[in-house]
Design a protein around this motif. Structure first.
Motif, PDB file in Angstrom:
ATOM      1  N   UNK A 265       4.574  10.042   0.082  1.00 53.60           N
ATOM      2  CA  UNK A 265       5.653   9.235   0.637  1.00 53.60           C
ATOM      3  C   UNK A 265       5.341   8.922   2.090  1.00 53.60           C
ATOM      4  N   UNK A 266       5.232   7.634   2.382  1.00 52.20           N
ATOM      5  CA  UNK A 266       4.906   7.232   3.741  1.00 52.20           C
ATOM      6  C   UNK A 266       5.384   5.802   3.939  1.00 52.20           C
ATOM      7  N   UNK A 267       6.303   5.584   4.890  1.00 56.71           N
ATOM      8  CA  UNK A 267       6.786   4.216   5.072  1.00 56.71           C
ATOM      9  C   UNK A 267       5.711   3.362   5.744  1.00 56.71           C
ATOM     10  N   UNK A 268       5.935   2.046   5.716  1.00 56.40           N
ATOM     11  CA  UNK A 268       4.912   1.116   6.191  1.00 56.40           C
ATOM     12  C   UNK A 268       4.562   1.368   7.660  1.00 56.40           C
ATOM     13  N   UNK A 269       5.574   1.777   8.444  1.00 54.49           N
ATOM     14  CA  UNK A 269       5.322   1.973   9.874  1.00 54.49           C
ATOM     15  C   UNK A 269       4.404   3.172  10.114  1.00 54.49           C
ATOM     16  N   UNK A 270       4.680   4.259   9.388  1.00 50.53           N
ATOM     17  CA  UNK A 270       3.818   5.436   9.506  1.00 50.53           C
ATOM     18  C   UNK A 270       2.415   5.105   9.014  1.00 50.53           C
TER      19      UNK A 270
ATOM     20  N   UNK B  47      -0.683  16.478  -4.747  1.00 50.51           N
ATOM     21  CA  UNK B  47       0.455  16.882  -5.576  1.00 50.51           C
ATOM     22  C   UNK B  47       0.316  16.397  -7.022  1.00 50.51           C
ATOM     23  N   UNK B  48      -0.277  15.220  -7.216  1.00 54.21           N
ATOM     24  CA  UNK B  48      -0.304  14.665  -8.577  1.00 54.21           C
ATOM     25  C   UNK B  48      -1.188  15.483  -9.519  1.00 54.21           C
ATOM     26  N   UNK B  49      -2.045  16.356  -8.964  1.00 51.76           N
ATOM     27  CA  UNK B  49      -2.845  17.223  -9.837  1.00 51.76           C
ATOM     28  C   UNK B  49      -1.948  18.203 -10.592  1.00 51.76           C
ATOM     29  N   UNK B  50      -0.799  18.530  -9.996  1.00 48.81           N
ATOM     30  CA  UNK B  50       0.123  19.452 -10.652  1.00 48.81           C
ATOM     31  C   UNK B  50       1.174  18.725 -11.482  1.00 48.81           C
ATOM     32  N   UNK B  51       1.468  17.486 -11.117  1.00 49.35           N
ATOM     33  CA  UNK B  51       2.603  16.798 -11.743  1.00 49.35           C
ATOM     34  C   UNK B  51       2.190  15.840 -12.854  1.00 49.35           C
ATOM     35  N   UNK B  52       0.955  15.374 -12.807  1.00 52.02           N
ATOM     36  CA  UNK B  52       0.509  14.374 -13.769  1.00 52.02           C
ATOM     37  C   UNK B  52      -0.265  15.067 -14.902  1.00 52.02           C
ATOM     38  N   UNK B  53       0.325  15.086 -16.118  1.00 50.15           N
ATOM     39  CA  UNK B  53      -0.323  15.798 -17.232  1.00 50.15           C
ATOM     40  C   UNK B  53      -1.760  15.335 -17.470  1.00 50.15           C
ATOM     41  N   UNK B  54      -1.996  14.029 -17.325  1.00 55.58           N
ATOM     42  CA  UNK B  54      -3.331  13.486 -17.563  1.00 55.58           C
ATOM     43  C   UNK B  54      -4.345  14.124 -16.608  1.00 55.58           C
TER      44      UNK B  54
ATOM     45  N   UNK C 290       0.837  -1.198   0.000  1.00 61.13           N
ATOM     46  CA  UNK C 290       0.000   0.000   0.000  1.00 61.13           C
ATOM     47  C   UNK C 290       0.875   1.253   0.000  1.00 61.13           C
ATOM     48  N   UNK C 291       1.951   1.201   0.775  1.00 61.37           N
ATOM     49  CA  UNK C 291       2.867   2.331   0.840  1.00 61.37           C
ATOM     50  C   UNK C 291       3.500   2.585  -0.532  1.00 61.37           C
ATOM     51  N   UNK C 292       3.813   1.490  -1.255  1.00 58.84           N
ATOM     52  CA  UNK C 292       4.372   1.643  -2.604  1.00 58.84           C
ATOM     53  C   UNK C 292       3.337   2.235  -3.561  1.00 58.84           C
ATOM     54  N   UNK C 293       2.100   1.754  -3.443  1.00 59.26           N
ATOM     55  CA  UNK C 293       1.022   2.257  -4.302  1.00 59.26           C
ATOM     56  C   UNK C 293       0.825   3.760  -4.090  1.00 59.26           C
ATOM     57  N   UNK C 294       0.803   4.172  -2.819  1.00 55.94           N
ATOM     58  CA  UNK C 294       0.602   5.597  -2.511  1.00 55.94           C
ATOM     59  C   UNK C 294       1.721   6.437  -3.111  1.00 55.94           C
ATOM     60  N   UNK C 295       2.923   5.900  -3.049  1.00 52.20           N
ATOM     61  CA  UNK C 295       4.071   6.641  -3.544  1.00 52.20           C
ATOM     62  C   UNK C 295       4.054   6.751  -5.068  1.00 52.20           C
ATOM     63  N   UNK C 296       3.779   5.633  -5.745  1.00 56.03           N
ATOM     64  CA  UNK C 296       3.827   5.635  -7.214  1.00 56.03           C
ATOM     65  C   UNK C 296       2.646   6.393  -7.802  1.00 56.03           C
ATOM     66  N   UNK C 297       1.453   6.074  -7.318  1.00 55.72           N
ATOM     67  CA  UNK C 297       0.254   6.623  -7.963  1.00 55.72           C
ATOM     68  C   UNK C 297      -0.086   8.016  -7.452  1.00 55.72           C
TER      69      UNK C 297
END
Ligand SMILES: [Zn+2]
Length: 238
Positions: A46-51, A168-175, A35-42
Motif C-alpha cells: 500500500x503506497x499512495x501516488x505521492x509516496x 506479504x503475498x508469499x503468505x497470502x497468495x495460495x499460488x 503503478x500504485x494500484x498495481x502494487x496494491x493489487x498484485x
C-alpha cells in the motif's frame, strides 16, 4: 532507505526500478496512480501516488549517482588509451569483465556490469540489508544466487542453507505458496535447507536474525565439513 523498504518484494522492486529508469526522473501523475494500484493489487504493497513519487525520486537519485560513476569510469578508460575493442569493463567499478560475463550482463541488464553490481542491482533492499548484516559478521554468503533454475535471495553454500526474504503475498497468495513449497522441497532434495523470513521480521529484528543465523551457519558448516572428511559410513565401520 526507510521509504524504499516499503517496496518489499523483488519483482515489485524491479517494476518500480524499471519505471524510474524509463521515465528518467519525470514521473507522470496518472502513471504513478496506476503503478500504485498495481502494487496494491498484485503485491499487497500500500503506497499512495505521492509516496510512490518520493520513492521513485530516491531510486532516481541512486541511478543518477551511478550514472556519474559510469561517466568517470568511461573517462578513465579513455585516458588509459586502451584501444583494444576486445576488453569489457563494469560500468560502475571499472573492473575488467570476461566476454561471457559481459554478454550475460548486456542481455539481462542492458548494460555492462560485473557480477557484484549485477547482484546489487537486482537485490531487494531487505535482502541486501540481511546480506550486509551477515557479511559484517564474517559469514561468507552469496546475494542473488542461482541454483539450476531457482532464484535464491541469499545462499550460504558451506552451510547448505538458502535464505528467502518474502513479501506479504508469499503468505497470502495460495499460488505463490505452492510455488515456494515446491522450490523448498526441491532444494531439500539437493541437500539445501531453506529458511524464509518476512519483510516485517527483517525490519523488526535484523540484528537478532543475523546473530542467530551466523551461529547456526557456523554449526552447520562445521557439521558438513566433518561429514565430508568422515562420511557417516566410515564412522560406522570404525
Ligand atoms: Zn562492478
Amino acid at each position: 532507505m526507510q521509504l524504499l523498504d516499503k517496496i518489499n518484494d523483488n519483482k515489485a522492486y524491479d517494476i518500480v526500478y524499471n519505471f524510474v529508469e524509463k521515465y528518467q526522473g519525470k514521473f507522470p501523475a496518472d502513471l504513478l496512480g496506476e503503478l500504485s494500484r498495481l502494487l496494491s493489487i498484485k503485491y499487497k504493497i500500500t503506497m499512495d501516488a505521492m509516496t510512490l513519487r518520493e520513492v521513485s525520486q530516491i531510486i532516481w537519485d541512486k541511478i543518477e549517482q551511478e550514472n556519474k560513476l559510469v561517466k568517470l569510469a568511461k573517462l578513465e578508460r579513455d585516458l588509459k588509451r586502451d584501444t583494444s575493442s576486445q576488453d569489457y569493463y563494469c560500468e560502475v567499478c571499472n573492473v575488467k569483465l570476461p566476454k561471457t560475463e559481459y554478454d550475460y550482463s548486456m542481455t539481462n541488464f542492458g548494460k555492462s556490469l560485473c557480477l557484484h553490481h549485477q547482484r546489487e542491482k537486482r537485490a531487494s533492499p531487505h535482502a541486501l540489508k540481511l546480506y550486509e548484516a551477515m557479511r559484517k559478521r564474517g559469514v561468507f554468503c552469496e546475494l542473488e544466487s542461482y541454483n539450476s533454475s531457482k532464484h535464491i535471495d541469499i545462499a550460504v553454500r558451506d552451510a547448505r542453507l538458502y535464505i528467502g526474504i518474502d513479501g506479504e503475498h508469499h503468505n497470502l497468495d495460495p499460488e505463490q505458496l505452492v510455488i515456494d513449497l515446491m522450490k523448498d522441497e526441491e532444494s531439500s532434495k539437493e541437500g539445501f535447507a531453506t529458511k524464509r523470513y518476512s519483510l516485517k521480521e527483517i525490519d523488526e529484528s535484523l540484528d537478532g536474525i543475523a546473530d542467530a543465523l551466523t551461529e547456526v551457519i557456523k554449526q552447520r558448516a562445521k557439521k558438513f565439513q566433518q561429514e565430508k572428511f568422515f562420511p557417516q559410513e566410515s564412522i560406522k565401520n570404525f
